[in-house]
Design an enzyme around this catalytic site. Structure first.
Site, PDB file in Angstrom:
ATOM      1  N   ARG A   1      -2.370 -20.619   2.009  1.00  0.00           N
ATOM      2  CA  ARG A   1      -1.178 -20.206   1.252  1.00  0.00           C
ATOM      3  C   ARG A   1      -1.482 -20.132  -0.246  1.00  0.00           C
ATOM      4  O   ARG A   1      -0.678 -20.530  -1.079  1.00  0.00           O
ATOM      5  CB  ARG A   1       0.003 -21.151   1.492  1.00  0.00           C
TER       6      ARG A   1
ATOM      7  N   SER B   1       9.224 -20.669   6.670  1.00  0.00           N
ATOM      8  CA  SER B   1       8.727 -22.046   6.545  1.00  0.00           C
ATOM      9  C   SER B   1       8.961 -22.532   5.122  1.00  0.00           C
ATOM     10  O   SER B   1       8.461 -21.931   4.179  1.00  0.00           O
ATOM     11  CB  SER B   1       7.228 -22.106   6.844  1.00  0.00           C
TER      12      SER B   1
ATOM     13  N   GLU C   1       6.341 -24.432   0.470  1.00  0.00           N
ATOM     14  CA  GLU C   1       5.621 -23.157   0.510  1.00  0.00           C
ATOM     15  C   GLU C   1       6.421 -22.129  -0.290  1.00  0.00           C
ATOM     16  O   GLU C   1       5.871 -21.206  -0.881  1.00  0.00           O
ATOM     17  CB  GLU C   1       5.490 -22.712   1.968  1.00  0.00           C
TER      18      GLU C   1
END
Length: 342
Positions: A159, A229, A325
């Site tokens: 990420r 998420s 995230e």
């Protein structure tokens, strides 16, 4: 300050921006950025707003990147695609499958635009963008200079990429180059995909299975606002993982190439019995604990308080501290999500 950002973020949080501009080509994007900057305003470039949480009104210009176009080069070993940053990611996945160019099926139904995919190095079900990325084209906002970075130069991580560091705020992504090998190799390491037979499975079957898993587990942003998420899956040292697994032997864990171990944030949250937990209008999703949803006209502070609560509970139980995230946007730009919820 009366341009609502609600239609431009999938969380459906209602804050305003001073100006909102849609850019359909590179020149429009540069013009909008240069005009706003000359006025002394902060500028935020947004795709589909599917990975942001606006904390307050934005005191500047939001540029919506809608640079479109898909070019295909057919080479003996692979298909090479040059895709405009404003193209919808899932539509691209469907299009490549329809055209007989598999390779993106594990990444089906990830919300957002193609241009956002390298920023986060998007990933799902065992595949990350870096597996298929050939290059990323960006433009230096201050000079208009075009820069092409190879996948290696993008410094992809979990990420993570150069676009979250040196290139943040200084460059805008205008296109992404993808390489889809003609020798298709299915990736069947996660979830329901492990039940598929690697010798007979088709790309369409993988696509269908991924779509099924995502639609059954994840809320539709049109019904309950969310940004997918909310937390990253934590990556911990082998020692930390060993200690945790001696206490919680059923904890899902994924050893990484560098010796570290990735844990499942959703499982950790679930073990704290937090599914359905609500603060104000924000709630932990009942099917997938990793997703925080806008249950009922949530304010950004509801989401922040809920995220703080989740992080504390998981930290106290497992001594693992989750990091969002989702990117947090303050009045004049991105702020530290971890600091905001700590």
């Amino acid at each position: 300050m009366n341009h609502s950002l609600k239609p431009w973020n999938t969380f459906g949080i209602d804050h305003n921006a001073q100006h909102i501009v849609c850019a359909e080509d590179e020149q429009q994007l540069l013009n909008a950025w240069q005009y706003a900057t000359a006025e002394g305003q902060p500028v935020l470039i947004l795709g589909e707003g599917s990975n942001v949480l606006f904390l307050e009104d934005y005191r500047g210009t939001v540029i919506i990147n809608r640079i479109k176009g898909i070019e295909i080069h057919d080479e003996p070993d692979a298909w090479y695609l040059h895709v405009g940053a404003g193209e919808n990611w899932h539509r691209l996945v469907k299009y490549t499958l329809q055209e007989g160019m598999p390779g993106l099926e594990n990444l089906a139904l990830i919300p957002g635009c193609v241009g956002s995919s390298p920023i986060q190095n998007i990933g799902a079900y065992g595949v990350e963008l870096q597996r298929v990325c050939a290059y990323v084209d960006s433009v230096e906002l201050a000079t208009g200079k075009q820069v092409r970075l190879t996948a290696k130069e993008c410094r992809f991580g979990y990420r993570d990429s150069i676009f979250k560091h040196e290139y943040q705020d200084r460059f805008a992504i205008v296109a992404v180059g993808l390489r889809l090998p003609k020798e298709w190799q299915p990736v069947l390491t996660y979830g329901d995909l492990t039940r598929l037979d690697p010798t007979t499975v088709t790309p369409q079957q993988v696509f269908n299975a991924v779509c099924h898993m995502r639609t059954t587990k994840l809320p539709d942003p049109k019904v309950n606002g969310n940004a997918g998420s909310f937390f990253k899956n934590p990556v911990v040292s082998a020692e930390t993982a060993k200690a945790l697994l001696s206490q919680f032997p059923t904890a899902p864990n994924y050893p990484q190439a560098d010796g570290s171990v990735k844990l499942a944030a959703g499982w950790l949250i679930d073990q704290c019995q937090l599914k359905g937990m609500q603060i104000g209008g924000a709630a932990v999703h009942r099917q997938q604990a990793l997703v925080l949803i806008n249950e009922d006209n949530a304010k950004s502070e509801d989401v922040v308080q809920l995220a703080h609560h989740v992080r504390q509970k998981v930290g106290e139980k497992f001594n693992v501290w989750l990091e969002p995230e989702v990117r947090f946007i303050g009045a004049s730009g991105e702020v530290s999500a971890v600091e905001t919820i700590s």
